[in-house]
Motif scaffolding. Sequence first.
Motif, mmCIF file in Angstrom:
data_model
loop_
_atom_site.group_PDB
_atom_site.id
_atom_site.type_symbol
_atom_site.label_atom_id
_atom_site.label_comp_id
_atom_site.label_asym_id
_atom_site.label_seq_id
_atom_site.Cartn_x
_atom_site.Cartn_y
_atom_site.Cartn_z
ATOM 1 N N SER A 142 35.763 51.959 51.126
ATOM 2 C CA SER A 142 36.537 52.221 49.910
ATOM 3 C C SER A 142 36.698 53.711 49.652
ATOM 4 N N ALA A 143 35.659 54.467 49.966
ATOM 5 C CA ALA A 143 35.721 55.912 49.751
ATOM 6 C C ALA A 143 36.843 56.506 50.597
ATOM 7 N N ALA A 144 36.921 56.065 51.844
ATOM 8 C CA ALA A 144 37.972 56.578 52.725
ATOM 9 C C ALA A 144 39.351 56.213 52.177
ATOM 10 N N ILE A 145 39.500 54.982 51.763
ATOM 11 C CA ILE A 145 40.801 54.535 51.262
ATOM 12 C C ILE A 145 41.168 55.283 49.983
ATOM 13 N N SER A 146 40.210 55.431 49.080
ATOM 14 C CA SER A 146 40.478 56.128 47.818
ATOM 15 C C SER A 146 40.898 57.567 48.072
ATOM 16 N N ALA A 147 40.221 58.205 49.011
ATOM 17 C CA ALA A 147 40.533 59.607 49.303
ATOM 18 C C ALA A 147 41.970 59.732 49.795
ATOM 19 N N LEU A 148 42.357 58.840 50.692
ATOM 20 C CA LEU A 148 43.709 58.906 51.245
ATOM 21 C C LEU A 148 44.757 58.612 50.175
ATOM 22 N N ARG A 149 44.438 57.655 49.325
ATOM 23 C CA ARG A 149 45.394 57.339 48.257
ATOM 24 C C ARG A 149 45.540 58.503 47.314
ATOM 25 N N ALA A 241 27.295 37.385 59.938
ATOM 26 C CA ALA A 241 27.079 37.118 58.519
ATOM 27 C C ALA A 241 27.362 38.364 57.694
ATOM 28 N N LEU A 242 26.938 39.514 58.208
ATOM 29 C CA LEU A 242 27.150 40.777 57.508
ATOM 30 C C LEU A 242 28.645 41.072 57.395
ATOM 31 N N LEU A 243 29.337 40.873 58.510
ATOM 32 C CA LEU A 243 30.779 41.130 58.538
ATOM 33 C C LEU A 243 31.498 40.197 57.565
ATOM 34 N N MET A 244 31.048 38.955 57.560
ATOM 35 C CA MET A 244 31.641 37.955 56.675
ATOM 36 C C MET A 244 31.496 38.387 55.220
ATOM 37 N N SER A 245 30.319 38.840 54.835
ATOM 38 C CA SER A 245 30.155 39.195 53.427
ATOM 39 C C SER A 245 30.886 40.495 53.097
ATOM 40 N N LEU A 246 31.033 41.366 54.079
ATOM 41 C CA LEU A 246 31.840 42.560 53.837
ATOM 42 C C LEU A 246 33.269 42.156 53.476
ATOM 43 N N PHE A 247 33.837 41.242 54.255
ATOM 44 C CA PHE A 247 35.210 40.823 53.959
ATOM 45 C C PHE A 247 35.299 40.094 52.630
ATOM 46 N N ASP A 248 34.232 39.397 52.271
ATOM 47 C CA ASP A 248 34.222 38.744 50.963
ATOM 48 C C ASP A 248 34.343 39.773 49.847
ATOM 49 N N ILE A 249 33.590 40.862 50.004
ATOM 50 C CA ILE A 249 33.644 41.924 48.990
ATOM 51 C C ILE A 249 35.025 42.572 48.985
ATOM 52 N N LEU A 250 35.537 42.867 50.193
ATOM 53 C CA LEU A 250 36.811 43.564 50.293
ATOM 54 C C LEU A 250 37.964 42.732 49.743
ATOM 55 N N LYS A 251 37.830 41.423 49.850
ATOM 56 C CA LYS A 251 38.887 40.549 49.326
ATOM 57 C C LYS A 251 39.182 40.852 47.874
ATOM 58 N N SER A 252 38.119 41.191 47.127
ATOM 59 C CA SER A 252 38.348 41.443 45.708
ATOM 60 C C SER A 252 38.573 42.922 45.404
ATOM 61 N N SER A 253 38.199 43.790 46.336
ATOM 62 C CA SER A 253 38.286 45.214 45.988
ATOM 63 C C SER A 253 39.336 45.983 46.780
ATOM 64 N N ALA A 254 39.736 45.472 47.937
ATOM 65 C CA ALA A 254 40.657 46.247 48.765
ATOM 66 C C ALA A 254 42.055 45.642 48.719
ATOM 67 N N GLY A 255 42.997 46.365 49.274
ATOM 68 C CA GLY A 255 44.368 45.892 49.257
ATOM 69 C C GLY A 255 44.790 45.331 50.598
ATOM 70 N N GLU A 256 46.073 45.079 50.708
ATOM 71 C CA GLU A 256 46.602 44.431 51.898
ATOM 72 C C GLU A 256 46.614 45.326 53.131
ATOM 73 N N GLU A 257 46.282 46.626 52.941
ATOM 74 C CA GLU A 257 46.271 47.505 54.115
ATOM 75 C C GLU A 257 45.074 47.238 55.016
ATOM 76 N N VAL A 258 44.147 46.398 54.527
ATOM 77 C CA VAL A 258 42.950 46.123 55.312
ATOM 78 C C VAL A 258 43.154 44.888 56.185
ATOM 79 N N ILE A 259 42.864 45.025 57.475
ATOM 80 C CA ILE A 259 42.943 43.871 58.369
ATOM 81 C C ILE A 259 41.695 43.789 59.253
ATOM 82 N N PHE A 260 41.454 42.611 59.771
ATOM 83 C CA PHE A 260 40.337 42.392 60.689
ATOM 84 C C PHE A 260 40.860 42.546 62.111
ATOM 85 N N ASP A 261 40.249 43.467 62.833
ATOM 86 C CA ASP A 261 40.664 43.729 64.213
ATOM 87 C C ASP A 261 39.427 43.682 65.098
#
Length: 424
Positions: A142-149, A241-261
């Motif tokens: 989020s810090a990286a995204i906020s900085a760029l925005r 499991a860690l990755l899964m919960s990260l995406f759970d958090i990001l679902k509510s806090s990040a925007g559509e620019e985030v993708i799983f690669d």
Amino acid sequence: MTELNRPRGTRDFGPDQMAVRRYVESEIRSVLQDFGYNEVQTPTFEHLDLFVAKSGPQVVDQIYAFKDKGDRDLALRPELTAPVMRFYQAELRNEPKPLRILYFGNCFRYERPQKGRYREFWQMGLEYIGKRTALAYAEVISAAISALRKVGLRGFSVRIGDVGLLREVFRELGIDLSKERDLAIALDKKEAGKVRQVILQKSSSHDIAEILTNTYSLSEATDVIGDLLKGAGEAVEEEGALLMSLFDILKSSAGEEVIFDPSITRGLDYYDGIVFEIDVPSLGAEKQICGGGGYSMTSMFNSEVNGIGFGLGFDRIIMAIDGPERAGGDGVGIYYLIPMGERAVRESISIMDRIRDSGRKCILETQGRNVKKAIGYGINCGADHVIIIGDAEMDEKKISIKDLTNREQVSIPSSDLEKYLEGI
RNA sequence: GCCGGGGUGGUGUAGCCUGGUAGCACCAGGGACUGUGGAUCCCUUAGCUCGAGUUCAAAUCUCGGUCCCGGCCCCA
């Protein structure tokens, strides 16, 4: 004339460019500081061994390495993570965890210059040192995204993968990813056919190549990770499991620019957890403006050091926002003093000091030009007021102030200068 | 390391194909003009990326270096 030009791959920055660069730098810094990160600075050069220890002996080819007069092997820093971690390990290791560190500085690499790639370039980044939780990863991303925005960048994409998960998935297939360099490169390039080919050589497993070489939106991510974990072993499950919960958090806090690669490998060198890259497609071949992830430097320092970090390609960010978002500009008023004749010089200097004391910019006509030329120069420099002090003014203890924006000129007692400045 | 396109005053360019006086604009400095607005006119400084070759003659044609640009490789 001998060669007095810039070394290959370096740049000069003029006043206009520096205004933009300083502006962007301070905006990004302030965003990261708002996330609780504090800035440190390390030397421009280090022992060559530091970088060899982090990235292996082959990096020497791309480093500005040299011997000093004491026969020490030194190197201009090619990146800032290793120096910062060295600093941490030597002096900051007893700070409360997690420790949040921010850095900005120039780095040097001996590579062929091209668009977005120079031999001297600037990086800003941060290191989160401590236990790598899903929340910690979410914070760093989020810090990286906020900085760029904040600096007006739009149209970037954030790709998140997991090198640790990738390793474990392949280990279960009987493949050591670290030893399969071709496979790693094929993954990074999303060459599904090639990936499938290598996998089928080692295993008759289901078609995992297809899953790994695609990308998925934020909403698809958790399902895909679920598929990967299905029937998997303990190690895979733990990473996933860690990755899964990260995406759970990001679902509510990040925007559509985030993708799983899932295929990001980041060179596989020292990242061993969740990793991410940010790029701006419009930049062309060198479009990546940020790379980061979770790492463990345990082997390098012989004690457990875990962290998450990223580095922003400062120069590429400047290129990406060039135009749309400009610096606030130096629109703040400049006062331009024109002394006419010997008598006025001393008075002019003291007037100038008083203007500067009031926090305003003030420059003096130092070329002895006549009023006409001088005013022309003042206009070209962006001055908005000229102050003329000549014999007439000296006789009356006054100064003449001309407002260039409306061409109005007033004559005031010099003792009223501060009153005049406040009244503007 | 590899492939391709380029390089003319400080900046931007014309001239190159078809070899023969390097031209224009901007910027900078000065003058007209020693106390008032970006004007105008005049003047000045300053250039063919480097080297070799072809030629009576090369900015121009050929080869090589160098640097810049775009891409490949790599990307901690």
